[in-house]
Write a protein that holds these residues in place. Structure first.
Motif, mmCIF file in Angstrom:
data_model
loop_
_atom_site.group_PDB
_atom_site.id
_atom_site.type_symbol
_atom_site.label_atom_id
_atom_site.label_comp_id
_atom_site.label_asym_id
_atom_site.label_seq_id
_atom_site.Cartn_x
_atom_site.Cartn_y
_atom_site.Cartn_z
ATOM 1 N N ASP A 129 49.746 95.198 60.594
ATOM 2 C CA ASP A 129 50.549 94.821 59.431
ATOM 3 C C ASP A 129 50.214 93.378 59.056
ATOM 4 O O ASP A 129 50.608 92.438 59.740
ATOM 5 C CB ASP A 129 52.039 94.989 59.728
ATOM 6 C CG ASP A 129 52.886 95.073 58.450
ATOM 7 O OD1 ASP A 129 52.369 94.720 57.366
ATOM 8 O OD2 ASP A 129 54.056 95.481 58.535
ATOM 9 N N GLU A 130 49.469 93.219 57.997
ATOM 10 C CA GLU A 130 49.044 91.918 57.474
ATOM 11 C C GLU A 130 48.326 91.038 58.495
ATOM 12 O O GLU A 130 48.749 89.915 58.774
ATOM 13 C CB GLU A 130 50.249 91.191 56.876
ATOM 14 C CG GLU A 130 50.973 92.101 55.890
ATOM 15 C CD GLU A 130 51.713 91.346 54.809
ATOM 16 O OE1 GLU A 130 51.369 90.178 54.569
ATOM 17 O OE2 GLU A 130 52.602 91.936 54.195
ATOM 18 N N SER A 168 55.537 98.610 55.148
ATOM 19 C CA SER A 168 55.960 98.384 56.537
ATOM 20 C C SER A 168 56.831 99.531 57.022
ATOM 21 O O SER A 168 56.741 99.941 58.184
ATOM 22 C CB SER A 168 56.719 97.060 56.663
ATOM 23 O OG SER A 168 55.837 95.975 56.443
HETATM 24 MG MG LIG Z 1 55.862 94.651 54.883
#
Ligand SMILES: [Mg+2]
Ligand SMILES: Nc1ncnc2c1ncn2[C@@H]1O[C@H](COP(=O)(O)OP(=O)(O)OP(=O)(O)O)[C@@H](O)[C@H]1O
Length: 258
Positions: free
Chosen positions: A175-176, A49
């Protein structure tokens, strides 16, 4: 994989970033080519991240090079990244549940053109634009007028992705995106990001779903460990088990990406 040029959209080399005494990035590198989906994987705290936040202008970096289309990237804030066509879909999606899809797509960006001209985009105009982008993403059957709070996780994810591509970016960072999704909803996200890559965008996707999503839906896998690159794989040449092994241990960095 379709590489439309040899110059990467994004090239980050040996990026270091500390938060006080925490060395979140100890020399991380990544290239993002047009038409390519790059997975960024690694254990919790590996720095994924942080790396994408540097990419998106959320954090500055302490040292290392960040080039955009072959030139040193002038990115000091998220709006600088947005201006270069780098769009991020964050994990919490940042959608407003009480608003419908059209309102969410244009949230905070209703103004087109100069503020003094007062060119507020009209609802009808927004709907046309929203319909266009949803059709382009092959999501033409999704309701644009229901509050997004009443939608499923997968539908909300799709709207967040649609929001990121509304202004025709060059790079989309997710992100995810499949973290809270069912298998079939994750499958839809896979199809969607492939559509974007086929249009020539570079896609960066952080994911823990190694065995399904990462090995099946991406082109290249960058493994991070302790803030640096631990391995690099071509997705079609690797098993989930090999990726997980590279994430958690093994002493030597491997490079099978070719
Ligand atoms: Mg992360
Ligand atoms: N804003 C911050 N302030 C201080 N430390 C931070 C900050 N952001 C991240 N870190 C630290 O940097 C390291 C890397 O964190 P990062 O969030 O990049 O990991 P990650 O790979 O995304 O992990 P996860 O898979 O759990 O999301 C961690 O030790 C984390 O605690």
């Amino acid at each position: 994989m379709m590489r439309t040029g040899d110059t990467p959209l994004i090239s980050m080399r040996n990026i270091k970033k500390s938060f006080g005494s925490v060395h979140a990035l100890r020399g991380a590198s990544i290239d993002v080519y047009p038409g390519e989906i790059v997975a960024l994987v690694g254990d919790n705290g590996a720095g994924k991240s942080t790396l994408v936040k540097v990419m998106a202008g959320v954090h500055g970096w302490d040292s290392g090079e960040y080039d955009f289309e072959g030139q040193p990237a002038k990115i000091a804030s998220p709006s600088d990244a947005t201006a270069l066509g780098i769009q991020t879909v964050y994990q919490d999606l940042a959608l407003c549940n009480n608003l419908d899809a059209v309102q969410n797509l244009f949230l905070g960006r209703e103004l087109a053109g100069s503020w003094w001209g007062g060119r507020r985009m009209k609802r009808a105009e927004q709907e046309v634009r929203a319909r266009e982008v949803m059709t382009r993403m092959r999501l033409g059957n999704l309701s644009l007028s229901r509050p997004v709070g009443a939608m499923s996780g997968g539908q909300r994810q799709n709207i967040a992705i649609a929001r990121s591509i509304l202004w025709k970016p060059n790079v989309v960072i997710l992100d995810e995106p499949t973290a809270a999704l069912s298998h079939s909803a994750a499958e839809q996200v896979s199809i969607l990001i492939r559509t974007l890559a086929d249009e020539g965008l570079g896609v960066v996707v952080v994911s823990h779903d190694i065995h399904h999503f990462v090995v099946n839906a991406t082109d290249r896998i960058e493994v991070m460990r302790l803030g640096a690159n631990a391995a690099s794989f071509k997705s079609s040449d690797v098993t989930g088990e090999q990726v997980v092994n590279a994430m958690v241990g093994g002493n030597e960095a491997v490079n099978l990406a070719g």
